[in-house]
Each structure stands twice: as structure tokens, then as C-alpha cells.
Design an enzyme around this catalytic site. Structure first.
Site, short mmCIF file in Angstrom:
data_model
loop_
_atom_site.label_atom_id
_atom_site.label_comp_id
_atom_site.label_asym_id
_atom_site.label_seq_id
_atom_site.Cartn_x
_atom_site.Cartn_y
_atom_site.Cartn_z
N ASP A 1 0.85 -1.19 0.00
CA ASP A 1 0.00 0.00 0.00
C ASP A 1 0.88 1.24 0.00
OD1 ASP A 1 -2.24 -1.63 0.04
OD2 ASP A 1 -2.38 -1.61 2.23
N ASP B 1 -5.80 -7.57 -4.91
CA ASP B 1 -6.92 -7.21 -4.04
C ASP B 1 -7.73 -6.08 -4.66
OD1 ASP B 1 -8.61 -7.04 -1.86
OD2 ASP B 1 -7.22 -5.82 -0.66
N LYS C 1 -11.28 -6.47 -5.07
CA LYS C 1 -12.65 -6.57 -4.54
C LYS C 1 -13.69 -6.34 -5.64
CE LYS C 1 -11.23 -5.01 0.06
NZ LYS C 1 -9.83 -4.62 -0.28
N LEU C 2 -13.63 -7.16 -6.66
CA LEU C 2 -14.53 -7.00 -7.80
C LEU C 2 -15.99 -7.18 -7.39
CD1 LEU C 2 -12.64 -9.02 -10.56
CD2 LEU C 2 -12.43 -6.60 -9.99
N ILE D 1 -21.83 -6.67 -12.66
CA ILE D 1 -22.64 -7.70 -13.30
C ILE D 1 -21.74 -8.88 -13.65
CG2 ILE D 1 -24.28 -5.99 -14.19
CD1 ILE D 1 -22.99 -6.35 -16.95
N GLY D 2 -22.35 -10.05 -13.77
CA GLY D 2 -21.58 -11.28 -13.94
C GLY D 2 -20.58 -11.25 -15.07
N ARG E 1 -2.48 -6.35 13.68
CA ARG E 1 -1.71 -5.33 14.38
C ARG E 1 -0.89 -5.98 15.49
NH1 ARG E 1 -3.07 -3.08 10.51
NH2 ARG E 1 -4.02 -1.01 10.25
N GLY F 1 -0.11 -4.59 6.48
CA GLY F 1 0.25 -3.40 5.72
C GLY F 1 1.10 -2.45 6.52
#
Length: 235
Positions: free
Chosen positions: A17, A66, A68-69, A72-73, A182, A211
């Protein structure tokens, strides 16, 4: 069937990140052999980081995309097919049934494993209520996990707080991937459901996404090595 890695380094996924490819490459070089698995999320992907996946894989590293889709299919399926060509190990989608079905079907035969994001670790019960959901975090996570199992998802992204309950629901065949890790004494930041590496492993998590505790550390390599040692001791 997803098997928990035997090398503790493979259970720590370092989240790249950072603002751009140059910073990511510098971090990877700094970490050296202390890290074997990296996550490329929105920030780096939108800054030209997706081609970096090829370089990491050629260097013997594993890559988690990553994104995070959720769409619509047909759109999800096309996105999954594109990511599969990169040679990545993991790809995230949101845990909505239509989305998961499209992703699983598109990934067949590719070696790409699909992870379903249940409820973001920055959300709590109040956040879900504000968004219009009637279920709390625990019930929403459990419901989506059961749907994911029925659809054939390879893994679940959940907080370590849910790992023990999900392991009882899902058995050992589905990987549990836990962000919001953490180490003791670290700042929580914008996360609301967090846990130390040792407690997360004890709760049943297979992979820990780390991260800021590594990326923002004064000595990233030492921070990564300390987390891997904690994982090893808890395994």
C-alpha cells in the site's frame, strides 16, 4: 482443497500500500527473503502496479491482487480472466452470490484462487445498520461464508474475530485470509476489528495481511521478521 502453508513466511502477505511502483520495488528489495507473498491493492494497481505482478512472480514471490470485484456477472468474469493471465495466486471479490458465481466459473482451470470479502474490517455493527443491513457483523459474515462455500469459493477474507467461528462452519478446505493484523503496541488506525498475529493464527486464520505495521515501520525488514517469528511460534 486449500492447505495452510508450512513456511511461516508464506502465511504473511505484505500489503504494498504505497503510492507507486518505485516505492513498491524499494520495499520489496528492502524486505528481501523475509517476505514471500505480496498484495497489490487499489492504490498501487491504479498507479501502474499490476504489471509489477509479473516481476514479483518471476522473482519467486506469490501475488495477491486485491481489487474486490463487484459488478454484473459478465464484467466480473472478464476481469477475473484478465487477472488470471497475470499468474496471481489470489484475487478478491465481494461476497455477493452473483459476483462469486461469475468469479468461480471464470477462474476454473487457471490456478487463480478466488477470495470472497465478507464484511470489511473497518466496519462494525453500526456501520452495517447505517448502510441498510439488518444483520450484524457476525451474522452477515457467517451467512456470506456459507454462501461462498456452496458456490465453491477458495477462501474467505474476514477479521480474525470471525476466524474461529468460520473455521467451525467451513472446515479446513477453505482458506481464511485475515487483514487488520496489528502486532502488540501498534496503532489501530482506521481498522475496527483487529488482532495480533499470534491470536489470529490461534483463531484459525491461514494467511495474515499486514500493511502499515511493515510498510510504515522504521525498519520494515525487522518488522516483517518479527511477525513471521510470531506466526511460527503460534503455528
Amino acid at each position: 482443497m486449500t492447505i495452510t502453508p508450512t513456511d511461516p513466511r508464506d502465511r504473511m502477505i505484505v500489503a504494498l500500500d504505497v503510492p507507486g511502483v518505485a516505492e513498491a520495488e524499494k520495499l520489496v528489495a528492502t524486505l528481501g527473503d523475509s517476505a514471500t507473498f505480496y498484495k497489490i491493492g487499489y492504490q498501487l494497481a491504479y498507479a501502474g502496479g499490476l504489471p509489477m505482478a509479473h516481476d514479483l512472480i518471476r522473482a519467486g514471490k506469490k501475488v495477491f491482487i486485491d481489487l474486490k470485484l463487484h459488478d454484473i456477472g459478465n464484467t466480473v468474469a472478464n476481469g477475473v480472466a484478465g487477472i488470471a493471465k497475470l499468474g496471481a495466486a489470489f484475487l478478491t471479490v465481494h461476497a455477493y452470490p452473483q459476483t462469486m458465481k461469475a468469479a468461480v466459473e471464470a477462474s476454473r482451470g487457471s490456478g487463480l484462487q478466488i477470495l470472497a470479502v465478507t464484511v470489511l474490517t473497518s466496519y462494525n455493527n453500526d456501520d452495517l445498520k447505517e448502510a441498510g443491513y439488518t444483520l450484524g457483523v457476525a451474522d452477515m459474515v457467517a451467512q456470506r461464508a456459507r454462501q461462498a462455500r456452496a458456490i465453491g469459493i477458495d477462501g474467505i477474507v474476514c477479521s480474525a474475530e470471525e476466524s474461529a467461528n468460520l473455521r467451525a462452519i467451513l472446515g479446513r478446505d477453505i482458506a481464511l485470509v485475515t487483514p487488520g493484523i496489528r502486532p502488540a503496541g501498534s496503532a489501530v488506525g482506521d481498522q475496527k476489528r483487529v488482532m495480533t498475529p499470534a491470536r489470529a493464527i490461534a483463531a484459525g486464520s491461514d494467511y495474515l495481511v499486514v500493511g502499515r505495521p511493515v510498510v510504515a515501520a522504521a525498519d520494515p525488514k525487522a518488522a516483517a521478521q518479527a511477525i513471521v517469528a510470531e506466526i511460527a511460534a503460534a503455528s
